[in-house]
Design a protein around this motif. Structure first.
Motif, PDB file in Angstrom:
ATOM      1  N   VAL A  21       0.885  -1.108  -0.022  1.00 29.69           N
ATOM      2  CA  VAL A  21       0.009   0.174   0.043  1.00 29.69           C
ATOM      3  C   VAL A  21       0.651   1.323   0.104  1.00 29.69           C
ATOM      4  O   VAL A  21       2.292   1.116   0.252  1.00 29.69           O
ATOM      5  CB  VAL A  21      -0.905  -0.031   1.087  1.00 29.69           C
ATOM      6  N   VAL A  22       0.297   2.381  -0.170  1.00 31.65           N
ATOM      7  CA  VAL A  22       0.999   3.419  -0.380  1.00 31.65           C
ATOM      8  C   VAL A  22       1.424   3.995   1.159  1.00 31.65           C
ATOM      9  O   VAL A  22       0.883   3.529   2.255  1.00 31.65           O
ATOM     10  CB  VAL A  22       0.034   4.720  -0.904  1.00 31.65           C
ATOM     11  N   TRP A  23       2.469   4.854   1.293  1.00 36.40           N
ATOM     12  CA  TRP A  23       2.986   5.318   2.494  1.00 36.40           C
ATOM     13  C   TRP A  23       1.824   5.885   3.508  1.00 36.40           C
ATOM     14  O   TRP A  23       2.023   5.491   4.586  1.00 36.40           O
ATOM     15  CB  TRP A  23       4.196   6.231   2.409  1.00 36.40           C
ATOM     16  N   ARG A  24       0.992   6.584   3.218  1.00 31.73           N
ATOM     17  CA  ARG A  24       0.091   7.165   3.990  1.00 31.73           C
ATOM     18  C   ARG A  24      -0.494   6.054   4.965  1.00 31.73           C
ATOM     19  O   ARG A  24      -1.142   6.407   5.780  1.00 31.73           O
ATOM     20  CB  ARG A  24      -0.807   8.258   3.200  1.00 31.73           C
ATOM     21  N   HIS A  25      -0.894   5.003   4.073  1.00 35.09           N
ATOM     22  CA  HIS A  25      -1.809   3.847   4.883  1.00 35.09           C
ATOM     23  C   HIS A  25      -1.071   3.335   5.797  1.00 35.09           C
ATOM     24  O   HIS A  25      -1.667   2.963   6.903  1.00 35.09           O
ATOM     25  CB  HIS A  25      -2.273   2.818   3.564  1.00 35.09           C
ATOM     26  N   LEU A  26       0.241   3.003   5.655  1.00 35.06           N
ATOM     27  CA  LEU A  26       1.079   2.466   6.423  1.00 35.06           C
ATOM     28  C   LEU A  26       1.272   3.278   7.837  1.00 35.06           C
ATOM     29  O   LEU A  26       1.278   2.792   8.984  1.00 35.06           O
ATOM     30  CB  LEU A  26       2.520   2.402   6.120  1.00 35.06           C
ATOM     31  N   LEU A  27       1.497   4.671   7.611  1.00 30.72           N
ATOM     32  CA  LEU A  27       1.823   5.451   8.900  1.00 30.72           C
ATOM     33  C   LEU A  27       0.116   5.768   9.672  1.00 30.72           C
ATOM     34  O   LEU A  27       0.284   5.767  10.655  1.00 30.72           O
ATOM     35  CB  LEU A  27       1.835   6.904   7.951  1.00 30.72           C
ATOM     36  N   LEU A  28      -0.853   5.454   8.626  1.00 36.70           N
ATOM     37  CA  LEU A  28      -2.238   5.746   9.490  1.00 36.70           C
ATOM     38  C   LEU A  28      -2.155   4.467  10.247  1.00 36.70           C
ATOM     39  O   LEU A  28      -2.975   4.705  11.619  1.00 36.70           O
ATOM     40  CB  LEU A  28      -3.415   5.649   8.325  1.00 36.70           C
ATOM     41  N   TRP A  29      -2.006   3.252   9.787  1.00 33.20           N
ATOM     42  CA  TRP A  29      -2.249   1.853  10.523  1.00 33.20           C
ATOM     43  C   TRP A  29      -1.287   1.954  11.938  1.00 33.20           C
ATOM     44  O   TRP A  29      -1.953   1.801  13.023  1.00 33.20           O
ATOM     45  CB  TRP A  29      -1.600   0.637   9.542  1.00 33.20           C
ATOM     46  N   ILE A  30       0.012   2.389  11.613  1.00 35.42           N
ATOM     47  CA  ILE A  30       0.774   2.493  12.812  1.00 35.42           C
ATOM     48  C   ILE A  30       0.286   3.528  13.753  1.00 35.42           C
ATOM     49  O   ILE A  30       0.438   3.000  15.087  1.00 35.42           O
ATOM     50  CB  ILE A  30       2.318   2.786  12.193  1.00 35.42           C
ATOM     51  N   SER A  31      -0.204   4.513  13.353  1.00 35.82           N
ATOM     52  CA  SER A  31      -0.557   5.558  14.395  1.00 35.82           C
ATOM     53  C   SER A  31      -1.794   5.209  14.929  1.00 35.82           C
ATOM     54  O   SER A  31      -2.044   5.300  16.332  1.00 35.82           O
ATOM     55  CB  SER A  31      -1.074   6.998  13.505  1.00 35.82           C
ATOM     56  N   MET A  32      -2.669   4.456  14.098  1.00 35.11           N
ATOM     57  CA  MET A  32      -3.944   3.863  14.895  1.00 35.11           C
ATOM     58  C   MET A  32      -3.571   2.990  15.982  1.00 35.11           C
ATOM     59  O   MET A  32      -4.178   2.837  17.107  1.00 35.11           O
ATOM     60  CB  MET A  32      -5.005   3.407  13.856  1.00 35.11           C
ATOM     61  N   PHE A  33      -2.804   2.064  15.343  1.00 33.69           N
ATOM     62  CA  PHE A  33      -2.294   0.906  16.706  1.00 33.69           C
ATOM     63  C   PHE A  33      -1.610   1.501  17.700  1.00 33.69           C
ATOM     64  O   PHE A  33      -1.844   1.089  18.955  1.00 33.69           O
ATOM     65  CB  PHE A  33      -1.504  -0.092  15.716  1.00 33.69           C
ATOM     66  N   THR A  34      -0.894   2.608  17.550  1.00 32.94           N
ATOM     67  CA  THR A  34      -0.231   3.332  18.701  1.00 32.94           C
ATOM     68  C   THR A  34      -1.182   3.978  19.625  1.00 32.94           C
ATOM     69  O   THR A  34      -1.015   3.524  20.837  1.00 32.94           O
ATOM     70  CB  THR A  34       0.729   4.149  17.997  1.00 32.94           C
ATOM     71  N   ILE A  35      -2.112   4.537  19.078  1.00 38.83           N
ATOM     72  CA  ILE A  35      -2.965   5.305  19.952  1.00 38.83           C
ATOM     73  C   ILE A  35      -4.116   4.262  20.801  1.00 38.83           C
ATOM     74  O   ILE A  35      -4.084   4.464  21.720  1.00 38.83           O
ATOM     75  CB  ILE A  35      -3.918   6.086  19.170  1.00 38.83           C
ATOM     76  N   ALA A  36      -4.337   3.388  20.006  1.00 37.28           N
ATOM     77  CA  ALA A  36      -5.347   2.256  20.719  1.00 37.28           C
ATOM     78  C   ALA A  36      -4.491   1.590  21.650  1.00 37.28           C
ATOM     79  O   ALA A  36      -5.006   1.366  22.920  1.00 37.28           O
ATOM     80  CB  ALA A  36      -5.776   1.236  19.338  1.00 37.28           C
ATOM     81  N   HIS A  37      -3.195   1.052  21.470  1.00 34.82           N
ATOM     82  CA  HIS A  37      -2.806   0.373  22.798  1.00 34.82           C
ATOM     83  C   HIS A  37      -2.104   1.216  23.910  1.00 34.82           C
ATOM     84  O   HIS A  37      -2.153   0.933  24.962  1.00 34.82           O
ATOM     85  CB  HIS A  37      -1.482  -0.673  21.928  1.00 34.82           C
ATOM     86  N   SER A  38      -1.966   2.721  23.432  1.00 30.29           N
ATOM     87  CA  SER A  38      -1.614   3.342  24.499  1.00 30.29           C
ATOM     88  C   SER A  38      -2.850   3.859  25.419  1.00 30.29           C
ATOM     89  O   SER A  38      -2.629   3.813  26.473  1.00 30.29           O
ATOM     90  CB  SER A  38      -1.013   4.957  23.986  1.00 30.29           C
ATOM     91  N   ILE A  39      -4.071   3.810  24.780  1.00 25.67           N
ATOM     92  CA  ILE A  39      -5.311   3.787  25.851  1.00 25.67           C
ATOM     93  C   ILE A  39      -5.509   2.738  26.535  1.00 25.67           C
ATOM     94  O   ILE A  39      -5.765   2.844  27.861  1.00 25.67           O
ATOM     95  CB  ILE A  39      -6.556   4.234  24.798  1.00 25.67           C
ATOM     96  N   THR A  40      -5.402   1.456  26.108  1.00 23.52           N
ATOM     97  CA  THR A  40      -5.746   0.420  27.119  1.00 23.52           C
ATOM     98  C   THR A  40      -4.466   0.197  27.875  1.00 23.52           C
ATOM     99  O   THR A  40      -4.731  -0.486  29.103  1.00 23.52           O
ATOM    100  CB  THR A  40      -6.095  -0.820  26.405  1.00 23.52           C
ATOM    101  N   LEU A  41      -3.454   0.558  27.587  1.00 24.18           N
ATOM    102  CA  LEU A  41      -2.168   0.216  28.360  1.00 24.18           C
ATOM    103  C   LEU A  41      -2.454   1.280  29.722  1.00 24.18           C
ATOM    104  O   LEU A  41      -2.224   0.758  30.750  1.00 24.18           O
ATOM    105  CB  LEU A  41      -1.066   0.802  27.713  1.00 24.18           C
ATOM    106  N   ALA A  42      -2.796   2.406  29.386  1.00 18.64           N
ATOM    107  CA  ALA A  42      -3.326   3.478  30.584  1.00 18.64           C
ATOM    108  C   ALA A  42      -4.543   2.856  31.413  1.00 18.64           C
ATOM    109  O   ALA A  42      -4.375   2.831  32.603  1.00 18.64           O
ATOM    110  CB  ALA A  42      -3.363   4.626  30.022  1.00 18.64           C
ATOM    111  N   LEU A  43      -5.405   2.468  30.728  1.00 23.14           N
ATOM    112  CA  LEU A  43      -6.678   1.868  31.692  1.00 23.14           C
ATOM    113  C   LEU A  43      -6.383   0.576  32.280  1.00 23.14           C
ATOM    114  O   LEU A  43      -6.884   0.829  33.393  1.00 23.14           O
ATOM    115  CB  LEU A  43      -7.839   1.809  30.471  1.00 23.14           C
ATOM    116  N   SER A  44      -5.419  -0.176  31.783  1.00 21.93           N
ATOM    117  CA  SER A  44      -5.280  -1.331  32.301  1.00 21.93           C
ATOM    118  C   SER A  44      -4.324  -1.131  33.734  1.00 21.93           C
ATOM    119  O   SER A  44      -4.375  -1.618  34.820  1.00 21.93           O
ATOM    120  CB  SER A  44      -4.552  -2.352  31.608  1.00 21.93           C
TER     121      SER A  44
END
Length: 400
Positions: free
Chosen positions: A248-271
C-alpha cells in the motif's frame, strides 16, 4: 509445509506467555532482621531446574508457588558482617491479576546488623540480562536500586546510615508489600499493612561506584524496559511484521501504525490504572487471535485488494486495544517506587520507540520484495505462516 513446521517449532517456546526477564522486590530492614518480598512472573519459574528428576524443559505450566520455594531461597543471600542470615519464616501466594507468584522471606541475622550484604542471583545463569527492580525500606526511608548480573550485591552500612539520620530501625515488619498496593488474601494479615513511608532516598555506600546513578536513571530504565518488552514479545514482533506485508502507499502504513499506537496507549493506561481489568488468561489468547486474524486478512488483501484493505482501518484499532492490555502486565508487576504517571509515560515511550525501530528495520526489505515480480507470492507465504503460527498460539494459550 516443511517450512511452516520449522516456523512453528522455532517459536514454540516463546508462545506460552511473555517471559519478561524482570522481577520486583521489596526489602525491609527492621529490628527483627531482614524481610524480602519477591514478586516474579510465574512463567519465568519454568526456567528453573528445581530438582534432579524434573527440569523446566518438561513443564508447560508453572507448579504451585510453594514448589519453587527452595529455588527462590537459594537465589537470595543475606550476610550480616560476613555471617550468614538464615530464613526463619517463608510464605508464598498467587497474584492472579498479573499472573505472578509472590514470596515472603524473613531472615534472622546473627549479629547486630551494622553492615548487611544482600545478594541476588536467581535467574542470572539463565538470562544474563535479567534485572530485579528493588525497593529498600529502612527507618521510614526508602531507596530504589536495580540488581542484575553486573551488580548482584547491595552493601548497606546500616550503622553509619542510621547515625547520619539520627534514627533507629523500626520495631516490626509489615506483612503487606510496601512497594505495591496489592489486595491481600487470607494468608496475610491486612491489619499490619504498611503506612506511607517517607520518600527521601537512602544514600548507602555500595560496592558499585555508579550506584548513585541508579536513582537518576529511572526514566531511562523504563524507556529501555518498554523497548525490550516489544523486542522480546515475539507475538508483538510478528504482528508488526504482518502489518507491513501488504503493498500500500506510505500514508496507509503511517495511518495503521498511528491507529495501532493510539489504541494500545489507551488500553495500556486504562489497564495500568485498573480501570480496565482483564487477566492474562483472556488477553494472551486474544493477542494470539490478532496474529491469526492479521495473517488471514493479509492473504485476503493480497487477493482482493482495496475492499479488504479498507476493513483494516477498523481492525487495526481493535487489535491495538488488545495488545495494549498485554503491554500493561509487566508495568503493573513492577512497583519500584518511581512515580506512577512518569513510569507509565516512560514505559509507553519505550514501547513506541521499540515499535518504530522494528518498522524501520523491516520496511525497506519488505518494500523491496514488492518490487520483485513474485513479491506478492512471498508476502502471501509469510502471511500464511503467520496465520498458522497465530492459530497455534491461540490453541496453546487456550488449552495448555
Amino acid at each position: 509445509m516443511r517450512l511452516i513446521l520449522l516456523f512453528l517449532l522455532f517459536f514454540t517456546k516463546t508462545a506460552l506467555a511473555h517471559v519478561s526477564g524482570f522481577t520486583d522486590t521489596s526489602i525491609q530492614i527492621a529490628e527483627p532482621g531482614v524481610k524480602i518480598i519477591y514478586t516474579v512472573p510465574s512463567d519465568n519459574l519454568l526456567e528453573l531446574e528445581v530438582n534432579s528428576t524434573q527440569t523446566s524443559e518438561a513443564l508447560v505450566t508453572p507448579e504451585p508457588p510453594e514448589y519453587y520455594i527452595d529455588a527462590i531461597k537459594s537465589g537470595w543471600r543475606v550476610l550480616d558482617q560476613g555471617a550468614l542470615c538464615t530464613v526463619s519464616e517463608h510464605s508464598s501466594r498467587v497474584l492472579d491479576k498479573i499472573q505472578a507468584y509472590q514470596y515472603h522471606l524473613t531472615y534472622d541475622c546473627p549479629n547486630d546488623m551494622k553492615q548487611l550484604e544482600i545478594g541476588y542471583k536467581l535467574f542470572h545463569p539463565y538470562w544474563p540480562d535479567h534485572r530485579n527492580y528493588t525497593q529498600v525500606f529502612m527507618a521510614g526511608e526508602q531507596m530504589q536500586i536495580r540488581l542484575d548480573a553486573e551488580q548482584p550485591v547491595l552493601m548497606l552500612f546500616v550503622e553509619k546510615i542510621l547515625k547520619d539520620w539520627n534514627k533507629s530501625l523500626g520495631a516490626e515488619f509489615t506483612l503487606a508489600d510496601p512497594n505495591q498496593k496489592i489486595s491481600l488474601d487470607s494468608n496475610f494479615n491486612e491489619n499490619q499493612a504498611a503506612q506511607p513511608l517517607a520518600t527521601t532516598p537512602l544514600q548507602p555506600q555500595s560496592s558499585n561506584a555508579d550506584f548513585g546513578s541508579e536513582l537518576q536513571s529511572s526514566g531511562t530504565d523504563f524507556i529501555w524496559l518498554g523497548m525490550e518488552h516489544i523486542w522480546t514479545g515475539i507475538d508483538h514482533v510478528v504482528f508488526v511484521f504482518a502489518l507491513l506485508l501488504v503493498p500500500v502507499v506510505w500514508r496507509h502504513l503511517l495511518l495503521w501504525i498511528s491507529m495501532f499506537t493510539i489504541a494500545h496507549s489507551i488500553t495500556l493506561a486504562l489497564s495500568y490504572y485498573k480501570v480496565l481489568i482483564l487477566p492474562p488468561s483472556i488477553t494472551e489468547p486474544l493477542i494470539a487471535l490478532t496474529v491469526l486474524a492479521i495473517g488471514i486478512e493479509n492473504i485476503l488483501a493480497l487477493k482482493y485488494g482495496k475492499p479488504i484493505i479498507r476493513l483494516r482501518h477498523i481492525l487495526i484499532p481493535v487489535f491495538g486495544l488488545i495488545h495494549g492490555v498485554g503491554f500493561s502486565y509487566l508495568l503493573i508487576e513492577l512497583g519500584n517506587g518511581f512515580p506512577a504517571m512518569e513510569r507509565l509515560f516512560y514505559f509507553n515511550l519505550g514501547v513506541e520507540l521499540g515499535q518504530l525501530s522494528l518498522v524501520a528495520l523491516m520496511i525497506i526489505p519488505i518494500r523491496m520484495v514488492f518490487k520483485w515480480q513474485r513479491g506478492q507470492i512471498v508476502a502471501g507465504f509469510f502471511s500464511a505462516n503467520i496465520a498458522v503460527l497465530g492459530g497455534f498460539w491461540l490453541w496453546q494459550r487456550t488449552f495448555m
